[in-house]
Scaffold this active site. Sequence first.
Site, PDB file in Angstrom:
ATOM      1  N   CYS A   1       0.649  -1.128  -0.127  1.00 12.07           N
ATOM      2  CA  CYS A   1      -0.052  -0.138  -0.119  1.00 12.07           C
ATOM      3  C   CYS A   1       0.894   1.255  -0.077  1.00 12.07           C
ATOM      4  CB  CYS A   1      -0.920  -0.017   1.286  1.00 12.07           C
ATOM      5  SG  CYS A   1      -1.984  -1.467   1.494  1.00 12.07           S
TER       6      CYS A   1
ATOM      7  N   ARG B   1       1.607   1.645  -6.122  1.00 10.65           N
ATOM      8  CA  ARG B   1       1.460   0.755  -4.727  1.00 10.65           C
ATOM      9  C   ARG B   1       0.327  -0.046  -4.307  1.00 10.65           C
ATOM     10  NH1 ARG B   1       6.439   1.313  -1.948  1.00 10.65           N
ATOM     11  NH2 ARG B   1       5.607   0.213  -0.320  1.00 10.65           N
TER      12      ARG B   1
ATOM     13  N   TRP C   1      -3.748  -1.808  -1.559  1.00 11.85           N
ATOM     14  CA  TRP C   1      -3.888  -3.141  -2.127  1.00 11.85           C
ATOM     15  C   TRP C   1      -4.170  -4.302  -1.212  1.00 11.85           C
ATOM     16  CZ3 TRP C   1      -1.077  -7.847  -1.692  1.00 11.85           C
ATOM     17  CH2 TRP C   1      -1.495  -8.700  -2.490  1.00 11.85           C
TER      18      TRP C   1
ATOM     19  N   ASN D   1       0.384   0.271   6.065  1.00 20.13           N
ATOM     20  CA  ASN D   1       0.992  -0.677   4.894  1.00 20.13           C
ATOM     21  C   ASN D   1       1.611  -2.108   5.762  1.00 20.13           C
ATOM     22  OD1 ASN D   1       2.035  -1.967   2.838  1.00 20.13           O
ATOM     23  ND2 ASN D   1       3.928  -0.482   2.693  1.00 20.13           N
ATOM     24  N   GLY D   2       1.407  -3.309   5.297  1.00 17.63           N
ATOM     25  CA  GLY D   2       1.798  -4.500   5.815  1.00 17.63           C
ATOM     26  C   GLY D   2       0.818  -5.500   6.281  1.00 17.63           C
TER      27      GLY D   2
ATOM     28  N   GLU E   1      10.034 -13.564 -19.822  1.00 16.83           N
ATOM     29  CA  GLU E   1       9.686 -12.632 -19.278  1.00 16.83           C
ATOM     30  C   GLU E   1       8.598 -11.438 -20.236  1.00 16.83           C
ATOM     31  OE1 GLU E   1       9.504  -8.389 -17.609  1.00 16.83           O
ATOM     32  OE2 GLU E   1       9.888 -10.401 -17.123  1.00 16.83           O
TER      33      GLU E   1
ATOM     34  N   LYS F   1       5.000 -10.295 -19.068  1.00 17.97           N
ATOM     35  CA  LYS F   1       4.543  -8.973 -19.257  1.00 17.97           C
ATOM     36  C   LYS F   1       3.213  -8.888 -20.001  1.00 17.97           C
ATOM     37  CE  LYS F   1       7.255  -6.151 -17.845  1.00 17.97           C
ATOM     38  NZ  LYS F   1       7.193  -7.050 -16.980  1.00 17.97           N
TER      39      LYS F   1
ATOM     40  N   GLU G   1       0.491  -9.870 -17.434  1.00 19.65           N
ATOM     41  CA  GLU G   1       0.364  -8.559 -16.487  1.00 19.65           C
ATOM     42  C   GLU G   1      -0.447  -7.570 -16.663  1.00 19.65           C
ATOM     43  OE1 GLU G   1       4.334  -7.684 -13.729  1.00 19.65           O
ATOM     44  OE2 GLU G   1       4.394  -7.718 -15.979  1.00 19.65           O
TER      45      GLU G   1
ATOM     46  N   HIS H   1       6.886 -31.694 -26.231  1.00 23.69           N
ATOM     47  CA  HIS H   1       6.910 -32.585 -24.747  1.00 23.69           C
ATOM     48  C   HIS H   1       5.913 -31.978 -24.272  1.00 23.69           C
ATOM     49  CE1 HIS H   1      10.622 -34.522 -25.706  1.00 23.69           C
ATOM     50  NE2 HIS H   1      11.165 -33.347 -26.145  1.00 23.69           N
TER      51      HIS H   1
ATOM     52  N   LYS I   1       3.101  -2.379  -7.463  1.00 26.16           N
ATOM     53  CA  LYS I   1       4.574  -2.404  -7.977  1.00 26.16           C
ATOM     54  C   LYS I   1       5.516  -2.978  -6.771  1.00 26.16           C
ATOM     55  CE  LYS I   1       7.955  -0.504 -10.620  1.00 26.16           C
ATOM     56  NZ  LYS I   1       8.177  -1.065 -11.898  1.00 26.16           N
TER      57      LYS I   1
END
Length: 587
Positions: free
Chosen positions: A2, A27, A72, A96-97, A459, A463, A466, A482, A582
């Site tokens: 957050c 955040r 968040w 935050n936490g 990556e 992306k 996301e 396979h 983030k």
Amino acid sequence: MCGIVGMTGERGAAGSVYERLKLLEYRGYDSAGVASLDGGKFFVSKRRGRVYSLGGEIKHLHGHTAIGHTRWATHGKPCDENAHPHVLGKFAIVHNGIIENYAELQEKYFKGVQFNSETDSEVAVRLLNYFYDKDPLTAVKKTVDEIAGSYALVVMCADFDGIIVAKNKNPVIIGYGNGVNYCASDAPALAGLCDDISVLSDGDIAVLTDKKIEVYDGNLEPVMREKLKNPALCAELDLGSCPHYMLKEINEVPTSITKTCQAFICTYDNIKSYLSGIKRIIITGCGTAYNSGLIGKRYFESFARVPVEVETAGEFRYKNPVIDKKTAVIAISQSGETADTVEAAKLVKSLGGKVIAVTNSPYSELTRVADAVVPVEAGQEICVAATKSYTGQIAALYLLALTLCGGDVEAGAKKLVAASELCFQLIQRLDICTLADACARSDGVFFLGRDLDCAVATEGSLKLKEISYIPSEGYPAGELKHGTLALIDIRTVSVVIITDEYLAPKSLNAVEQILSRKGKVAVVTNIKDVTKKLDGKVNIIEIPDCDKYLSPLLSAVVVQLLAYKTSLLLGRDPDKPRNLAKSVTVE
């Protein structure tokens, strides 16, 4: 995860907090809220959704002291009731936490009491009132002593015209102004407000008024925390002519590479000394940082012939790793606050290993834990999806590998700078719209490659997932047959990256296997023979020719822009994808 902001001493503090919260939305953006204090009375506005939804109410929040929060969600769904600040009795808080023992505290102190929210954070504001006896600092100390878990806790008390900040395992900085003082989760919130900041240590409690800042340790003994230059610049937060931060930051990829090279040269001697005697390397990180580590593994093993393992930090920290004095652990984190990565680094130190941090944040928890720091000079990265920090990490790892093998680092830096110019040219001319349209219409997208191309494929898949929410997978091209080939049909798209001439024939086999199953294919390549053989059969995305070890910088630009364009076609917000944030500062 957050974002929190607080300030005291400024007229219309709520309005300033509101504006600064907008700079911290990366955040978290499930809900937002602001509370102000005026004459012993709290004024509060909070609701589900983005920070801008508070705009019409901020003018009604009076006072010279205010705190704000953009959330968040961890405990409790996104809704008005679960939004911060939590206000009760004499106290208002933002947090935050994660309070891991909130249920036990609820049972111990508030059994039978109906809580107003589903959050773990509400237990903190109730504890503050429970322990309050005319001294808010003591109430904060007693409250945090009860909490197990992580917190950056910002508190206002109706009887105190100021802010109290407590910190454990979640980032919080304090800012020194002129007649006004600040706190925030991250430096961008204080850009342009103050020149000097201090980073609080775990266990610290800071008391802020308009006139002064006092910091205490976990025993309430006064301590001094170093004043540092505020690294956040207003110019870096300006979108300029770009519609989104993601596009702006992709455009800044060349600069991130160049500046990282410059910073590495300045720290070369120090880094070289820490690599002396190293016989084994473990690279650890999360998400994009982990993916850059896959490329770093190839560099170290190719250049220095040193065995390398790449581990996700969340798994590594719990597996009782084998570490000795000849082991170096390279911990990669854009923010330097990623909880799993920081805890992994602390574990390594406890086992006698060396920790080298590769980070974009100079004053982070990771930099304080590490023996040595390799700076990634990407500047502030606001978009949740990492772009320029990824290429900066690749550049840093390339130079680290050259250092370990005793190679010519200055020559390597020149190669990287030349590659950054190729990235600039590619960004200017790349037309990815046709492929983006195919991806947007697909049921799923596979990114395939071999060796370094496989690392970039991983990556690229991340992306796309996301920011477009399309199911995707990054996969070794040789493994296609396979199992994964069973998923290929006319509704899927495969993006095959081919930049290694030696492995190109093998990757071409994978392309033919996909085409024979009616799958759609696009090929990202800088090999003329590949282009010639596939001309007219697949969508070819040509990138400039370069040293094969630096090709990931160019192919990274392609997959980043592909994800960006695809998200726009689907009406997504590329800067703020759903459910993500983030800085992942919780487990």
